[in-house]
Design a protein around this motif. Structure first.
Motif, PDB file in Angstrom:
ATOM      1  N   ASP A  98      10.345  -1.923   1.492  1.00  0.00           N
ATOM      2  CA  ASP A  98       9.707  -0.456   0.766  1.00  0.00           C
ATOM      3  C   ASP A  98       8.813  -2.068   0.105  1.00  0.00           C
ATOM      4  N   THR A  99       7.799  -0.656  -0.349  1.00  0.00           N
ATOM      5  CA  THR A  99       6.565  -1.857  -1.821  1.00  0.00           C
ATOM      6  C   THR A  99       6.779  -1.275  -2.933  1.00  0.00           C
ATOM      7  N   ARG A 100       8.332  -0.242  -3.202  1.00  0.00           N
ATOM      8  CA  ARG A 100       8.450   0.048  -4.565  1.00  0.00           C
ATOM      9  C   ARG A 100       9.433   0.731  -4.490  1.00  0.00           C
ATOM     10  N   PRO A 101      10.119   0.551  -5.532  1.00  0.00           N
ATOM     11  CA  PRO A 101      11.365   1.142  -6.109  1.00  0.00           C
ATOM     12  C   PRO A 101      11.483   2.925  -6.200  1.00  0.00           C
ATOM     13  N   LYS A 102      12.448   3.411  -6.002  1.00  0.00           N
ATOM     14  CA  LYS A 102      12.181   5.011  -5.321  1.00  0.00           C
ATOM     15  C   LYS A 102      13.112   5.235  -6.329  1.00  0.00           C
ATOM     16  N   GLY A 103      13.189   6.486  -6.932  1.00  0.00           N
ATOM     17  CA  GLY A 103      14.194   7.465  -7.911  1.00  0.00           C
ATOM     18  C   GLY A 103      13.831   8.616  -9.150  1.00  0.00           C
ATOM     19  N   ILE A 112       9.919   8.167   0.203  1.00  0.00           N
ATOM     20  CA  ILE A 112      10.072   7.373   1.133  1.00  0.00           C
ATOM     21  C   ILE A 112       8.608   8.063   1.940  1.00  0.00           C
ATOM     22  N   VAL A 113       7.924   8.841   2.023  1.00  0.00           N
ATOM     23  CA  VAL A 113       6.950   9.155   2.852  1.00  0.00           C
ATOM     24  C   VAL A 113       5.735   8.109   1.801  1.00  0.00           C
ATOM     25  N   ARG A 114       5.580   8.791   0.505  1.00  0.00           N
ATOM     26  CA  ARG A 114       4.747   8.243   0.054  1.00  0.00           C
ATOM     27  C   ARG A 114       4.639   6.181   0.165  1.00  0.00           C
ATOM     28  N   ASP A 115       5.306   5.965   0.451  1.00  0.00           N
ATOM     29  CA  ASP A 115       6.069   4.316   1.163  1.00  0.00           C
ATOM     30  C   ASP A 115       5.882   4.074   1.905  1.00  0.00           C
ATOM     31  N   GLY A 116       4.720   5.118   2.486  1.00  0.00           N
ATOM     32  CA  GLY A 116       5.599   4.530   4.235  1.00  0.00           C
ATOM     33  C   GLY A 116       4.786   3.430   4.478  1.00  0.00           C
ATOM     34  N   GLU A 117       4.818   2.827   5.965  1.00  0.00           N
ATOM     35  CA  GLU A 117       4.458   1.067   5.696  1.00  0.00           C
ATOM     36  C   GLU A 117       2.730   1.493   6.410  1.00  0.00           C
ATOM     37  N   GLY A 118       2.400   0.788   5.649  1.00  0.00           N
ATOM     38  CA  GLY A 118       1.090   0.936   5.172  1.00  0.00           C
ATOM     39  C   GLY A 118       0.209   2.197   4.969  1.00  0.00           C
ATOM     40  N   ALA A 119       0.806   3.039   4.798  1.00  0.00           N
ATOM     41  CA  ALA A 119       0.501   4.809   4.678  1.00  0.00           C
ATOM     42  C   ALA A 119      -0.746   4.834   3.266  1.00  0.00           C
ATOM     43  N   MET A 170       0.493  -1.719  -0.044  1.00  0.00           N
ATOM     44  CA  MET A 170       0.160   0.144   0.288  1.00  0.00           C
ATOM     45  C   MET A 170       0.999   1.384   0.205  1.00  0.00           C
ATOM     46  N   ALA A 171       0.480   2.028  -0.994  1.00  0.00           N
ATOM     47  CA  ALA A 171       1.324   3.386  -1.141  1.00  0.00           C
ATOM     48  C   ALA A 171       0.458   4.740  -1.477  1.00  0.00           C
ATOM     49  N   VAL A 172       1.029   5.175  -1.391  1.00  0.00           N
ATOM     50  CA  VAL A 172       0.678   6.705  -2.130  1.00  0.00           C
ATOM     51  C   VAL A 172       0.652   6.859  -3.457  1.00  0.00           C
ATOM     52  N   GLY A 173       0.029   7.889  -4.670  1.00  0.00           N
ATOM     53  CA  GLY A 173       1.100   8.561  -5.539  1.00  0.00           C
ATOM     54  C   GLY A 173       1.223   6.920  -6.717  1.00  0.00           C
ATOM     55  N   PRO A 174       1.304   7.528  -7.771  1.00  0.00           N
ATOM     56  CA  PRO A 174       1.916   6.365  -8.783  1.00  0.00           C
ATOM     57  C   PRO A 174       3.332   5.624  -7.985  1.00  0.00           C
ATOM     58  N   GLY A 175       3.990   5.911  -8.124  1.00  0.00           N
ATOM     59  CA  GLY A 175       5.502   6.036  -7.910  1.00  0.00           C
ATOM     60  C   GLY A 175       6.003   5.401  -9.390  1.00  0.00           C
ATOM     61  N   VAL A 185       7.267  20.015   7.499  1.00  0.00           N
ATOM     62  CA  VAL A 185       7.442  18.473   7.782  1.00  0.00           C
ATOM     63  C   VAL A 185       6.246  17.634   6.149  1.00  0.00           C
ATOM     64  N   TRP A 186       6.920  16.230   6.222  1.00  0.00           N
ATOM     65  CA  TRP A 186       6.146  15.264   5.381  1.00  0.00           C
ATOM     66  C   TRP A 186       6.087  14.437   6.511  1.00  0.00           C
ATOM     67  N   THR A 187       4.662  13.499   6.763  1.00  0.00           N
ATOM     68  CA  THR A 187       4.243  12.273   7.198  1.00  0.00           C
ATOM     69  C   THR A 187       3.221  11.724   6.402  1.00  0.00           C
ATOM     70  N   CYS A 188       2.995  10.666   7.099  1.00  0.00           N
ATOM     71  CA  CYS A 188       1.640   9.789   6.654  1.00  0.00           C
ATOM     72  C   CYS A 188       1.001   9.118   7.709  1.00  0.00           C
ATOM     73  N   ASP A 189      -0.260   8.816   7.780  1.00  0.00           N
ATOM     74  CA  ASP A 189      -0.672   8.392   8.131  1.00  0.00           C
ATOM     75  C   ASP A 189      -0.902   6.844   8.578  1.00  0.00           C
ATOM     76  N   PHE A 190      -1.226   6.242   9.817  1.00  0.00           N
ATOM     77  CA  PHE A 190      -1.175   4.778  10.545  1.00  0.00           C
ATOM     78  C   PHE A 190      -2.649   4.205  10.300  1.00  0.00           C
ATOM     79  N   SER A 191      -1.942   2.894   9.701  1.00  0.00           N
ATOM     80  CA  SER A 191      -3.052   1.738   9.611  1.00  0.00           C
ATOM     81  C   SER A 191      -2.798   0.912   9.874  1.00  0.00           C
ATOM     82  N   HIS A 192      -4.179  -0.254   9.951  1.00  0.00           N
ATOM     83  CA  HIS A 192      -3.405  -2.090  10.304  1.00  0.00           C
ATOM     84  C   HIS A 192      -2.417  -2.000   9.787  1.00  0.00           C
ATOM     85  N   ASP A 193      -2.136  -2.407   8.301  1.00  0.00           N
ATOM     86  CA  ASP A 193      -0.879  -2.458   7.967  1.00  0.00           C
ATOM     87  C   ASP A 193       0.016  -2.367   9.157  1.00  0.00           C
TER      88      ASP A 193
END
Length: 405
Positions: A155-160, A271-278, A1-6, A387-395
């Motif tokens: 990570d669920t996806r590579p970042k570049g 990194i924030v977009r791919d935060g664990e369970g974000a 689970m991640a935010v945006g296309p990545g 500052v940039w962050t994400c939510d907390f999910s069950h994941d």
């Protein structure tokens, strides 16, 4: 689970830099988990490292080698952090560096080690050493995408990110990768970042850029408030493009800084977009502060609040949680009647309480979005921080509960 296309960019090759990837099977058999960056002779390297006092063996050794010698190789492994491993960890990191140095015919100090993964387990030196010839044989100037995958952990996806610009009529390139998804609250975080350009940059300028740009990007993100033991972000300048060297007074420095800043910020945001369970990408803007530290204190207090983060996951416009976090941020003599708090363009708090024109429906509309901005105007000065962050999910709980299984 991640935010945006990545999606990864089309990476620009960096003259004077090659990348080799191999499988050492450190944690999972067959996984590409060893990455080697080869730098042309004369390349310059600067960077920033974790401020965790329990920093890992590779961090100690990379700092030492960076100060002692002329880096020619970066050795990166995933699956094992080589942290909390005492004297054995230092010896293991040194042995891996020595074996790569022997294979490549360079001094020991020319190899900088980086590790990420499980803390407290001995580094599987034999596996890494066995895979080194494969990594060297795979050297390619177009290895950025494979390397982005090779340095991943949870990570669920590579970042570049990549950019090109013109300097004195010469096309030059910037490419970079990062990894990280949890245990993120720099200074630095459980992250690695490697950004390279083929411009020649004076050493003092390179370190200034590494510190300044790292501080405004990787040191402005947080997933969960935890600072890891292994983190590093390195800036490499090979000088192989043929463009003139950029020194302190160079007229080309602003353009290079701007392009690098874009790459740093894109990699940090990834990194924030791919935060664990974000499921949400959240920007927290604090304006009207009297000093930088109080702006950061407010931003991070909101960003680290479990109640705020879980409300974000639920898309619940529970603005009282944001108000409470601002109130406990430790700002002295805070004028509650003057400050304002916004969710997107919706004012939540004004004159010390709920804004007169606020409605639950308007708040809900903003909270249901995938990307959200929380804006806090303290109205006591002219300092601004983001500052940039994400939510907390069950994941997030599941991922960290099962990390070692």
């Amino acid at each position: 689970m991640a935010v945006g296309p990545g999606t990864l960019p089309q990476f620009a090759a960096i003259a004077g830099l090659r990348i080799g990837i191999a499988s050492a099977g450190i944690k999972k058999p067959g996984r590409k988990d060893l990455v080697v960056l080869e730098l042309a002779e004369g390349s310059r390297v600067a960077g920033i490292f974790t401020r965790n006092q329990f920093c890992a063996a590779p961090v100690h050794l990379a700092r030492r080698h960076l100060a002692e010698g002329q880096p020619r190789f970066l050795l990166i492994n995933t699956g094992n952090a080589n942290a909390g491993t005492g004297e054995r960890g230092m010896a293991d990191a040194a042995e891996c560096c020595q074996r790569l140095a022997d294979e490549a015919g360079v001094p020991l100090s020319a190899v900088l080690p980086f590790s990420t993964g499980v803390i407290g387990e001995p580094l599987p030196v034999a596996k890494i050493v066995k895979a080194l010839p494969d990594a060297l044989a795979a050297m390619d100037s177009n290895g950025w995408a494979a390397a982005a995958s090779g340095i991943m952990t949870t990570d669920t996806r590579p970042k570049g990110a990549s950019r090109e610009l013109m300097i004195d009529g010469q096309r030059v390139a910037i490419s970079g990768i990062s990894k990280g998804a949890g245990m993120i609250r720099p200074n630095m975080a459980t992250m690695l970042g490697f950004i390279a350009t083929d411009v020649a940059v004076a050493p003092e300028v390179l370190q200034q850029l590494a510190s300044e740009l790292g501080d405004m990007s990787f040191n402005r993100i947080t997933i969960d408030g935890d600072t890891s033991t292994n983190d590093a972000c390195m800036l490499i300048a090979t000088g192989a493009s043929g463009a003139p060297e950029i020194g302190v007074g160079s007229t080309h420095l602003p353009a290079l800084r701007a392009a690098l800043a874009e790459v740093y910020l894109e990699l940090a945001h990834a990194i924030v977009r791919d935060g664990e369970g974000a499921t949400k990408f959240v920007t927290i803007e604090v304006t009207g502060a009297a000093a930088q530290q109080e702006a950061l204190d407010v931003a991070y207090t909101v960003a680290h609040s479990p109640l705020v983060k879980t409300a974000l996951f639920a898309s619940d416009p529970n603005w009282g949680r944001i108000l409470a976090a601002v109130g406990r941020a430790g700002v002295p003599d805070l004028n509650l009647s003057a400050l304002e708090i916004y969710l997107g363009d919706v004012c939540l708090v004004r004159n010390g309480g709920r804004a007169e024109d606020y409605t639950e429906a308007r708040g809900q509309q903003v909270m249901s979005q995938e990307e959200i901005t929380i804006h806090i105007d303290l109205r006591r000065g002219d300092v601004k921080e983001t500052v940039w962050t994400c939510d907390f999910s069950h994941d997030y709980v599941t991922i960290n509960a099962e990390y070692r299984t």
